[in-house]
Motif scaffolding. Structure first.
Motif, PDB file in Angstrom:
ATOM      1  N   ILE A  37       0.825  -1.206   0.000  1.00 34.26           N
ATOM      2  CA  ILE A  37       0.000   0.000   0.000  1.00 34.26           C
ATOM      3  C   ILE A  37       0.860   1.257   0.000  1.00 34.26           C
ATOM      4  N   LEU A  38       1.928   1.259   0.797  1.00 37.74           N
ATOM      5  CA  LEU A  38       2.825   2.415   0.836  1.00 37.74           C
ATOM      6  C   LEU A  38       3.433   2.679  -0.546  1.00 37.74           C
ATOM      7  N   ASP A  39       3.861   1.613  -1.202  1.00 38.50           N
ATOM      8  CA  ASP A  39       4.460   1.761  -2.538  1.00 38.50           C
ATOM      9  C   ASP A  39       3.436   2.264  -3.549  1.00 38.50           C
ATOM     10  N   LYS A  40       2.240   1.705  -3.493  1.00 42.95           N
ATOM     11  CA  LYS A  40       1.196   2.105  -4.449  1.00 42.95           C
ATOM     12  C   LYS A  40       0.737   3.545  -4.201  1.00 42.95           C
ATOM     13  N   TYR A  41       0.633   3.921  -2.936  1.00 35.18           N
ATOM     14  CA  TYR A  41       0.211   5.278  -2.605  1.00 35.18           C
ATOM     15  C   TYR A  41       1.209   6.290  -3.160  1.00 35.18           C
ATOM     16  N   LYS A  42       2.490   6.002  -3.020  1.00 36.57           N
ATOM     17  CA  LYS A  42       3.513   6.907  -3.552  1.00 36.57           C
ATOM     18  C   LYS A  42       3.449   6.970  -5.074  1.00 36.57           C
ATOM     19  N   GLU A  43       3.199   5.815  -5.706  1.00 34.80           N
ATOM     20  CA  GLU A  43       3.109   5.759  -7.161  1.00 34.80           C
ATOM     21  C   GLU A  43       1.914   6.562  -7.671  1.00 34.80           C
ATOM     22  N   ILE A  44       0.808   6.516  -6.932  1.00 33.76           N
ATOM     23  CA  ILE A  44      -0.417   7.206  -7.357  1.00 33.76           C
ATOM     24  C   ILE A  44      -0.346   8.712  -7.090  1.00 33.76           C
ATOM     25  N   THR A  45       0.133   9.069  -5.893  1.00 31.23           N
ATOM     26  CA  THR A  45       0.062  10.467  -5.456  1.00 31.23           C
ATOM     27  C   THR A  45       1.366  11.239  -5.628  1.00 31.23           C
ATOM     28  N   GLY A  46       2.483  10.514  -5.713  1.00 30.49           N
ATOM     29  CA  GLY A  46       3.775  11.191  -5.784  1.00 30.49           C
ATOM     30  C   GLY A  46       4.288  11.622  -4.425  1.00 30.49           C
ATOM     31  N   THR A  47       3.548  11.346  -3.377  1.00 31.05           N
ATOM     32  CA  THR A  47       3.977  11.653  -2.010  1.00 31.05           C
ATOM     33  C   THR A  47       4.014  10.371  -1.193  1.00 31.05           C
ATOM     34  N   GLU A  48       4.716  10.444  -0.075  1.00 31.95           N
ATOM     35  CA  GLU A  48       4.863   9.254   0.760  1.00 31.95           C
ATOM     36  C   GLU A  48       3.923   9.293   1.957  1.00 31.95           C
ATOM     37  N   ALA A  49       3.297   8.191   2.209  1.00 31.55           N
ATOM     38  CA  ALA A  49       2.559   8.009   3.458  1.00 31.55           C
ATOM     39  C   ALA A  49       3.494   7.347   4.454  1.00 31.55           C
ATOM     40  N   SER A  50       3.246   7.557   5.724  1.00 32.33           N
ATOM     41  CA  SER A  50       4.088   6.932   6.745  1.00 32.33           C
ATOM     42  C   SER A  50       3.457   5.641   7.234  1.00 32.33           C
ATOM     43  N   GLU A  51       4.264   4.797   7.860  1.00 33.16           N
ATOM     44  CA  GLU A  51       3.737   3.554   8.421  1.00 33.16           C
ATOM     45  C   GLU A  51       2.647   3.841   9.441  1.00 33.16           C
ATOM     46  N   ALA A  52       2.786   4.975  10.147  1.00 32.79           N
ATOM     47  CA  ALA A  52       1.794   5.331  11.164  1.00 32.79           C
ATOM     48  C   ALA A  52       0.431   5.652  10.559  1.00 32.79           C
ATOM     49  N   ASP A  53       0.401   5.936   9.234  1.00 28.32           N
ATOM     50  CA  ASP A  53      -0.869   6.224   8.566  1.00 28.32           C
ATOM     51  C   ASP A  53      -1.662   4.963   8.256  1.00 28.32           C
ATOM     52  N   ILE A  54      -1.012   3.801   8.403  1.00 30.62           N
ATOM     53  CA  ILE A  54      -1.644   2.544   8.007  1.00 30.62           C
ATOM     54  C   ILE A  54      -1.539   1.557   9.173  1.00 30.62           C
ATOM     55  N   ALA A  55      -2.598   1.400   9.904  1.00 37.17           N
ATOM     56  CA  ALA A  55      -2.584   0.572  11.110  1.00 37.17           C
ATOM     57  C   ALA A  55      -2.487  -0.904  10.756  1.00 37.17           C
ATOM     58  N   LEU A  56      -1.641  -1.620  11.490  1.00 37.76           N
ATOM     59  CA  LEU A  56      -1.490  -3.052  11.245  1.00 37.76           C
ATOM     60  C   LEU A  56      -2.784  -3.809  11.537  1.00 37.76           C
ATOM     61  N   ALA A  57      -3.585  -3.301  12.472  1.00 41.17           N
ATOM     62  CA  ALA A  57      -4.875  -3.947  12.748  1.00 41.17           C
ATOM     63  C   ALA A  57      -5.752  -3.946  11.493  1.00 41.17           C
ATOM     64  N   ASP A  58      -5.678  -2.851  10.720  1.00 41.65           N
ATOM     65  CA  ASP A  58      -6.451  -2.781   9.470  1.00 41.65           C
ATOM     66  C   ASP A  58      -5.866  -3.719   8.415  1.00 41.65           C
ATOM     67  N   MET A  59      -4.547  -3.885   8.451  1.00 49.67           N
ATOM     68  CA  MET A  59      -3.905  -4.790   7.492  1.00 49.67           C
ATOM     69  C   MET A  59      -4.310  -6.239   7.755  1.00 49.67           C
ATOM     70  N   ALA A  60      -4.484  -6.590   9.031  1.00 55.75           N
ATOM     71  CA  ALA A  60      -4.934  -7.948   9.355  1.00 55.75           C
ATOM     72  C   ALA A  60      -6.323  -8.213   8.775  1.00 55.75           C
ATOM     73  N   LYS A  61      -7.200  -7.198   8.821  1.00 58.32           N
ATOM     74  CA  LYS A  61      -8.537  -7.345   8.245  1.00 58.32           C
ATOM     75  C   LYS A  61      -8.467  -7.445   6.725  1.00 58.32           C
ATOM     76  N   LEU A  62      -7.554  -6.671   6.132  1.00 60.31           N
ATOM     77  CA  LEU A  62      -7.393  -6.709   4.678  1.00 60.31           C
ATOM     78  C   LEU A  62      -6.861  -8.070   4.235  1.00 60.31           C
ATOM     79  N   LYS A  63      -5.995  -8.642   5.044  1.00 64.28           N
ATOM     80  CA  LYS A  63      -5.453  -9.980   4.746  1.00 64.28           C
ATOM     81  C   LYS A  63      -6.571 -11.020   4.710  1.00 64.28           C
ATOM     82  N   ILE A  64      -7.503 -10.917   5.622  1.00 70.89           N
ATOM     83  CA  ILE A  64      -8.641 -11.842   5.647  1.00 70.89           C
ATOM     84  C   ILE A  64      -9.470 -11.684   4.374  1.00 70.89           C
ATOM     85  N   LYS A  65      -9.675 -10.435   3.947  1.00 75.23           N
ATOM     86  CA  LYS A  65     -10.427 -10.192   2.715  1.00 75.23           C
ATOM     87  C   LYS A  65      -9.723 -10.816   1.510  1.00 75.23           C
ATOM     88  N   LEU A  66      -8.391 -10.708   1.485  1.00 76.18           N
ATOM     89  CA  LEU A  66      -7.629 -11.250   0.353  1.00 76.18           C
ATOM     90  C   LEU A  66      -7.579 -12.778   0.371  1.00 76.18           C
TER      91      LEU A  66
END
Length: 428
Positions: A211-240
């Motif tokens: 997500i961090l890589d894609k966000y930078k590719e789309i927007t040209g700016t960097e998001a920080s790890e703190a912007d993306i909670a690991l708890a949300d990533m665990a839910k996204l993993k279940i969806k995938l």
């Protein structure tokens, strides 16, 4: 009422189970849920465990202790509010929560067993026992997680299990793979391999990196790890695990889509590492893939489709699982707690159910001591690690080795117990 429990102290989730009046292991639910998040935060100087800190884990403005099982036995410090905690302290908080859940349902605990990864070093095992004591739980026995899982599967299936089985245990933070010989409900561990830092937490971080890589590719700016909670990533993993792609909103301004293919490509090195350990455990047990009757699953990360395909590839078999792979370790621990309890703690039905079970464990490391030996080629005395108990030996066991003092009238000596994954003689 007898309250015999087993506790799976997990990296991401913990589970407690008990033995009911007819000798069956049952999950004790926490407010309707079978699993409790191993997440801790502090609120007005009180430690809170479970859903609330899990929902805040990794989000800006919140300090949550999580994934600390990976640091058990280390001198790590975790800051929560104005206070500092060790991984042992936070594990004690989770165990106390599990104790409270069990005692609210069935009264004071009379016997408890806590599970640990088979690859835990002695320092981590000792830290787990300290955490249990801090939580007010008297623990006489611990059991390796894959062994506990095998015990439950064999209890559940009864005499239908006969032969050599693989226990593939991939949870939130650790990976163990064991070979067991099953003869109905008689289980003998033949070999085990594992790594203390491989699991769902790594998968979550892999999704975040995508997500961090894609966000930078789309927007040209960097998001920080703190912007993306690991708890949300665990839910996204279940969806995938259920669909081919899933979206995630970053900073409330950009929708980033992650595909299952991208996720699987990112975690391929981790899965390759697990496959290597599967090969290693077969070699250690001195068996081939054709000798394996089945593969038993434990741990929530075994739900990931890429993991299941990897298992089928490694062992030429479709794995055997349950809908509740998160629970099998705790259920096996409850059975083991009953096995190790005093006969007076069991009623006649419980005793009859448990008496048919038998477990034989092995040493998962080489144990020895440091001694001085004469190096014939160099003509000097050198320190050496003298192996006394070898990896793979059945335990409990007793071995005797003779050592002598260095000089006459010596009144003191230092005895250091060593533990290693290979028969290393060099003490450095």
């Amino acid at each position: 009422m007898t309250n015999i429990v087993g506790i799976d102290l997990g990296t991401t989730y913990s589970v407690v189970a008990y033995i009911d009046d007819i000798g069956r292991p049952q999950i004790i639910k926490n407010e309707g849920k079978s699993i409790t998040a191993s997440c801790v935060e502090i609120d007005n100087d009180e430690l809170i465990v479970g859903d609330q800190p899990e929902a805040r884990f990794g989000k800006k403005g919140y300090k949550v202790g999580a994934r600390f099982k990976r640091q058990m036995g280390e001198t790590a410090e975790i800051q929560l509010g104005s206070r500092t905690f060790t991984p042992t302290d936070l594990s004690a908080a989770v165990l106390k929560k599990m104790r409270d859940v069990a005692e609210a349902a069935n009264g004071p605990i009379t016997e408890a067993v806590i599970t640990i990864p088979a690859n835990f070093m002695q320092e981590a095992r000792d830290a787990t026992m300290v955490a249990a004591k801090k939580a007010g739980i008297s623990v006489k026995h611990i059991i390796n997680e894959p062994t506990a899982a095998a015990l439950y599967y064999c209890f559940k299936e009864g005499n239908s299990f006969d032969g050599k089985y693989v226990v593939y245990d991939l949870g939130g933070g650790t990976f163990d793979v064991s070979i067991v010989q099953a003869n109905g409900t008689d289980i003998e561990v033949l070999a085990t391999e594992g790594v203390s830092k491989l699991g769902g937490d790594d998968f979550d971080r892999a999704i975040r990196d995508i997500i961090l890589d894609k966000y930078k590719e789309i927007t040209g700016t960097e998001a920080s790890e703190a912007d993306i909670a690991l708890a949300d990533m665990a839910k996204l993993k279940i969806k995938l695990s259920e669909r081919e792609k899933a979206p995630f909103l970053v900073n409330n301004d950009e929708l980033v889509e992650v595909t299952r293919e991208e996720f699987e490509d990112k975690i391929k090195p981790l899965i390759n590492q697990a496959e290597f350990l599967c090969e290693a455990v077969l070699d250690e047990a001195d068996i081939s893939v054709s000798d394996v009757k089945g593969v038993l699953l434990a741990g929530g990360s075994t739900r990931v489709p890429a993991v299941r395909r990897s298992i089928a590839k490694a062992f030429k078999l479709e794995p055997i699982g349950t809908e509740s792979v998160d629970e099998v370790v705790a259920l096996g621990a409850a059975l083991y707690a009953a096995m190790k309890s005093e006969s007076s703690e069991l009623n006649a039905t419980q005793a009859a159910s448990i008496n048919k079970l038998k477990v034989s464990e092995i040493a998962t490391y080489f144990f020895g001591t440091i001694s001085v030996q004469y190096n014939q080629s160099k003509k000097v005395d050198e320190l050496s690690n003298s192996i006394i108990i070898s990896k793979g030996e059945k335990i409990p066991c007793s071995r005797t080795s003779e050592f002598f003092t260095m000089y006459e009238n010596q009144t003191e000596l230092s005895c250091r117990v060593t533990k290693s994954g290979s028969p290393e003689t060099d003490p450095r």
